[in-house]
Write a protein that holds these residues in place. Structure first.
Motif, PDB file in Angstrom:
ATOM      1  N   PRO A 176      53.472  38.962  40.170  1.00 17.86           N
ATOM      2  CA  PRO A 176      53.201  39.518  38.840  1.00 17.86           C
ATOM      3  C   PRO A 176      52.278  38.623  38.022  1.00 17.86           C
ATOM      4  CG  PRO A 176      55.535  39.661  39.369  1.00 17.86           C
ATOM      5  CD  PRO A 176      54.913  38.808  40.436  1.00 17.86           C
ATOM      6  N   GLY A 177      51.291  39.255  37.393  1.00 16.19           N
ATOM      7  CA  GLY A 177      50.373  38.504  36.545  1.00 16.19           C
ATOM      8  C   GLY A 177      49.331  37.707  37.293  1.00 16.19           C
ATOM      9  N   GLY A 178      49.307  37.828  38.633  1.00 16.26           N
ATOM     10  CA  GLY A 178      48.344  37.077  39.431  1.00 16.26           C
ATOM     11  C   GLY A 178      47.104  37.881  39.750  1.00 16.26           C
ATOM     12  N   LEU A 179      46.243  37.308  40.567  1.00 18.14           N
ATOM     13  CA  LEU A 179      44.987  37.958  40.939  1.00 18.14           C
ATOM     14  C   LEU A 179      44.759  37.808  42.437  1.00 18.14           C
ATOM     15  CD1 LEU A 179      41.645  37.989  39.081  1.00 18.14           C
ATOM     16  CD2 LEU A 179      41.651  37.172  41.441  1.00 18.14           C
ATOM     17  N   ALA A 180      44.500  38.919  43.111  1.00 21.15           N
ATOM     18  CA  ALA A 180      44.181  38.910  44.533  1.00 21.15           C
ATOM     19  C   ALA A 180      42.668  38.887  44.696  1.00 21.15           C
ATOM     20  CB  ALA A 180      44.760  40.151  45.207  1.00 21.15           C
ATOM     21  N   LEU A 181      42.169  37.910  45.437  1.00 21.87           N
ATOM     22  CA  LEU A 181      40.740  37.768  45.687  1.00 21.87           C
ATOM     23  C   LEU A 181      40.465  38.178  47.130  1.00 21.87           C
ATOM     24  CD1 LEU A 181      37.908  36.855  44.842  1.00 21.87           C
ATOM     25  CD2 LEU A 181      38.577  34.508  45.391  1.00 21.87           C
ATOM     26  N   VAL A 182      39.824  39.327  47.308  1.00 21.97           N
ATOM     27  CA  VAL A 182      39.535  39.873  48.626  1.00 21.97           C
ATOM     28  C   VAL A 182      38.085  39.559  48.975  1.00 21.97           C
ATOM     29  CG1 VAL A 182      39.427  41.953  50.053  1.00 21.97           C
ATOM     30  CG2 VAL A 182      41.199  41.736  48.297  1.00 21.97           C
ATOM     31  N   LEU A 183      37.880  38.782  50.029  1.00 21.67           N
ATOM     32  CA  LEU A 183      36.540  38.382  50.450  1.00 21.67           C
ATOM     33  C   LEU A 183      36.287  38.923  51.851  1.00 21.67           C
ATOM     34  CD1 LEU A 183      36.604  34.682  49.195  1.00 21.67           C
ATOM     35  CD2 LEU A 183      35.759  36.719  48.001  1.00 21.67           C
ATOM     36  N   THR A 184      35.221  39.726  51.996  1.00 23.58           N
ATOM     37  CA  THR A 184      34.910  40.333  53.292  1.00 23.58           C
ATOM     38  C   THR A 184      33.736  39.619  53.949  1.00 23.58           C
ATOM     39  OG1 THR A 184      33.586  42.027  52.128  1.00 23.58           O
ATOM     40  CG2 THR A 184      35.841  42.602  52.748  1.00 23.58           C
ATOM     41  N   ALA A 185      33.821  39.469  55.269  1.00 23.67           N
ATOM     42  CA  ALA A 185      32.801  38.742  56.043  1.00 23.67           C
ATOM     43  C   ALA A 185      31.505  39.539  56.132  1.00 23.67           C
ATOM     44  CB  ALA A 185      33.346  38.439  57.439  1.00 23.67           C
ATOM     45  N   GLU A 186      30.448  38.874  56.613  1.00 22.30           N
ATOM     46  CA  GLU A 186      29.118  39.476  56.598  1.00 22.30           C
ATOM     47  C   GLU A 186      28.973  40.697  57.498  1.00 22.30           C
ATOM     48  OE1 GLU A 186      26.027  37.091  58.949  1.00 22.30           O
ATOM     49  OE2 GLU A 186      27.494  35.556  58.425  1.00 22.30           O
ATOM     50  N   ASP A 187      29.880  40.869  58.489  1.00 22.42           N
ATOM     51  CA  ASP A 187      29.781  42.037  59.361  1.00 22.42           C
ATOM     52  C   ASP A 187      30.740  43.153  58.952  1.00 22.42           C
ATOM     53  OD1 ASP A 187      32.067  40.666  60.053  1.00 22.42           O
ATOM     54  OD2 ASP A 187      31.831  40.928  62.209  1.00 22.42           O
ATOM     55  N   VAL A 188      31.316  43.059  57.759  1.00 20.41           N
ATOM     56  CA  VAL A 188      32.192  44.105  57.237  1.00 20.41           C
ATOM     57  C   VAL A 188      31.415  44.919  56.203  1.00 20.41           C
ATOM     58  CG1 VAL A 188      34.305  44.611  55.959  1.00 20.41           C
ATOM     59  CG2 VAL A 188      34.265  42.731  57.621  1.00 20.41           C
ATOM     60  N   ASN A 189      31.335  46.202  56.422  1.00 19.74           N
ATOM     61  CA  ASN A 189      30.586  47.086  55.538  1.00 19.74           C
ATOM     62  C   ASN A 189      31.540  47.803  54.583  1.00 19.74           C
ATOM     63  OD1 ASN A 189      28.370  48.601  54.512  1.00 19.74           O
ATOM     64  ND2 ASN A 189      28.999  50.329  55.785  1.00 19.74           N
ATOM     65  N   VAL A 190      31.330  47.607  53.299  1.00 13.69           N
ATOM     66  CA  VAL A 190      32.145  48.263  52.275  1.00 13.69           C
ATOM     67  C   VAL A 190      31.295  49.312  51.578  1.00 13.69           C
ATOM     68  CG1 VAL A 190      33.477  47.940  50.149  1.00 13.69           C
ATOM     69  CG2 VAL A 190      33.565  46.206  51.953  1.00 13.69           C
ATOM     70  N   GLU A 191      31.857  50.471  51.368  1.00 13.20           N
ATOM     71  CA  GLU A 191      31.167  51.584  50.720  1.00 13.20           C
ATOM     72  C   GLU A 191      30.490  51.125  49.425  1.00 13.20           C
ATOM     73  OE1 GLU A 191      32.353  56.071  49.104  1.00 13.20           O
ATOM     74  OE2 GLU A 191      33.888  54.512  49.294  1.00 13.20           O
ATOM     75  N   GLY A 192      29.199  51.430  49.313  1.00 13.06           N
ATOM     76  CA  GLY A 192      28.453  51.083  48.108  1.00 13.06           C
ATOM     77  C   GLY A 192      28.120  49.617  47.975  1.00 13.06           C
ATOM     78  N   PHE A 193      28.170  48.874  49.091  1.00 11.54           N
ATOM     79  CA  PHE A 193      27.960  47.422  49.043  1.00 11.54           C
ATOM     80  C   PHE A 193      26.695  47.051  48.295  1.00 11.54           C
ATOM     81  CE2 PHE A 193      29.004  43.276  50.968  1.00 11.54           C
ATOM     82  CZ  PHE A 193      27.864  42.579  50.672  1.00 11.54           C
ATOM     83  N   CYS A 194      25.589  47.692  48.618  1.00 11.47           N
ATOM     84  CA  CYS A 194      24.303  47.279  48.057  1.00 11.47           C
ATOM     85  C   CYS A 194      24.121  47.701  46.596  1.00 11.47           C
ATOM     86  CB  CYS A 194      23.162  47.823  48.902  1.00 11.47           C
ATOM     87  SG  CYS A 194      23.135  47.151  50.583  1.00 11.47           S
ATOM     88  N   MET A 195      24.976  48.575  46.109  1.00 10.14           N
ATOM     89  CA  MET A 195      24.906  48.971  44.707  1.00 10.14           C
ATOM     90  C   MET A 195      25.798  48.089  43.829  1.00 10.14           C
ATOM     91  SD  MET A 195      22.664  51.231  44.479  1.00 10.14           S
ATOM     92  CE  MET A 195      22.967  51.731  42.778  1.00 10.14           C
ATOM     93  N   SER A 196      26.877  47.585  44.411  1.00  7.08           N
ATOM     94  CA  SER A 196      27.736  46.653  43.670  1.00  7.08           C
ATOM     95  C   SER A 196      28.210  45.604  44.653  1.00  7.08           C
ATOM     96  CB  SER A 196      28.936  47.382  43.052  1.00  7.08           C
ATOM     97  OG  SER A 196      29.763  47.948  44.034  1.00  7.08           O
ATOM     98  N   CYS A 197      27.723  44.411  44.495  1.00  8.84           N
ATOM     99  CA  CYS A 197      28.012  43.330  45.437  1.00  8.84           C
ATOM    100  C   CYS A 197      29.468  42.910  45.394  1.00  8.84           C
ATOM    101  CB  CYS A 197      27.116  42.149  45.128  1.00  8.84           C
ATOM    102  SG  CYS A 197      25.384  42.622  44.907  1.00  8.84           S
ATOM    103  N   GLY A 198      30.198  43.475  44.461  1.00 10.98           N
ATOM    104  CA  GLY A 198      31.617  43.212  44.305  1.00 10.98           C
ATOM    105  C   GLY A 198      32.124  43.981  43.113  1.00 10.98           C
ATOM    106  N   PHE A 199      33.418  44.049  42.947  1.00 10.27           N
ATOM    107  CA  PHE A 199      33.985  44.679  41.759  1.00 10.27           C
ATOM    108  C   PHE A 199      35.398  44.162  41.540  1.00 10.27           C
ATOM    109  CE2 PHE A 199      34.801  47.683  45.263  1.00 10.27           C
ATOM    110  CZ  PHE A 199      36.171  47.898  45.156  1.00 10.27           C
ATOM    111  N   HIS A 200      35.897  44.375  40.328  1.00 11.44           N
ATOM    112  CA  HIS A 200      37.293  44.039  40.055  1.00 11.44           C
ATOM    113  C   HIS A 200      37.997  45.291  39.564  1.00 11.44           C
ATOM    114  CE1 HIS A 200      37.302  43.897  35.574  1.00 11.44           C
ATOM    115  NE2 HIS A 200      36.058  43.460  35.682  1.00 11.44           N
TER     116      HIS A 200
END
Length: 305
Positions: A141-165
């Protein structure tokens, strides 16, 4: 809540480039005030427990670059001129937002690191799956999860938003996602360490830790961490639309040092041994390049150098 994509910022600001042209004239341009409105929502405060999920393969050296950055956010017990300008000085601007709402200063505590090298839910992810990964790295509770994906993992919309919270409505858990852009859109997500895709074309600067992908990740982690603290649930500090807000760092996209203008990161410090550029120092002799932040006391983009 997405950070403003660098590509979009450069594209927008490129119109200014056509008006001013020369570098000397760019230096005369004074950006308008960037006052962020407080929308009376909750902010993160006090001890912030952070848990990292390393999704995909990261080397020990790559992990240490990110971890040393997080460990450098808290104020030093004693001033150390050798670390100036320091990452903790940069973090003070984030804490100034927290203080304005009468909350306790944020102190970051790294409580856990989880490795998912086999990419348990695949290497092609939808944005909606990031919150699932955040639950794997749940810091409590009250913490923050930091999810970091490696260079060969493709996330939807990667090039439009290099990350999000974002956050989970049910239990108001907060998470940040950032991807390694070494091979995916480095001109958008790892600028100024890589030639930009859009806008003015200035030579890239040297990555302070010698890893364009990871140094680019730190830039985006820093920006989104600032946004997650000051606007965790979409009703904190921001400017513009709640659906596409400009936050403490994203409102200053592309600014890293004094005199910055589109395609030029600003006047940066240079490591005499490596020739790499930086504007902040941290734990274990690390050097980093961090984004400018809107200073709530001046309504201007504030840089360390």
């Amino acid at each position: 809540m997405n950070s403003l994509p660098l590509a979009l910022a450069l594209l927008q600001l490129s119109f200014i480039n056509g008006c001013f042209g020369a570098r000397k004239l760019f230096a005369l341009y004074q950006p308008p005030p960037m006052a962020l409105t407080y929308h009376n929502g909750a902010l993160l405060e006090g001890d912030l427990h952070v848990s990292i999920l390393w999704y995909g393969k990261f080397s020990a050296a790559q992990k240490s670059i990110v971890v040393d950055f997080l460990l450098s956010l808290n104020p030093h017990e004693e001033p150390d001129p050798k670390r100036d300008p320091s990452i903790s000085q940069w973090w003070k601007t984030v804490n100034s937002y927290v203080k304005k709402t009468g909350k306790k200063d944020i102190r970051v505590k790294l409580v856990d690191q989880i490795a998912d090298e086999s990419c348990s839910i695949g290497k092609t992810l939808k944005r909606s799956q990031i919150s699932d990964l955040g639950r794997q790295a749940d810091p409590g509770p009250g913490g923050l999860a930091l999810v970091l994906t490696a260079e060969d993992v493709n996330v939807e919309g990667f090039c439009m938003s290099c990350g999000f919270h974002g956050s989970e409505a049910r239990d108001r858990r907060v998470f940040v996602w950032v991807g390694n852009s070494a091979t995916q859109c480095p001109g958008q997500c790892a600028w100024p360490f890589h030639q930009p895709v859009y806008g003015p074309q200035s030579p890239p600067v040297g990555a302070p830790n010698g890893d364009v992908g990871i140094d680019g990740m730190v830039l985006n982690v820093a920006s989104l961490l600032a946004g997650a603290v000051t606007n965790p649930f979409g009703n904190g500090y921001f400017q513009g639309s709640a659906g596409a807000p400009l936050e403490a760092a994203s409102a200053c996209a592309g600014v890293y040092g004094k005199g910055a203008y589109p395609g030029y990161a600003g006047e940066l410090l240079v490591d005499s041994a490596t020739g790499a550029s930086y504007n902040a120092q941290g734990a274990n002799g690390r050097k980093y390049l961090l984004p400018a932040l809107v200073d709530p006391n001046t309504s201007q983009c504030s840089t360390l150098v």
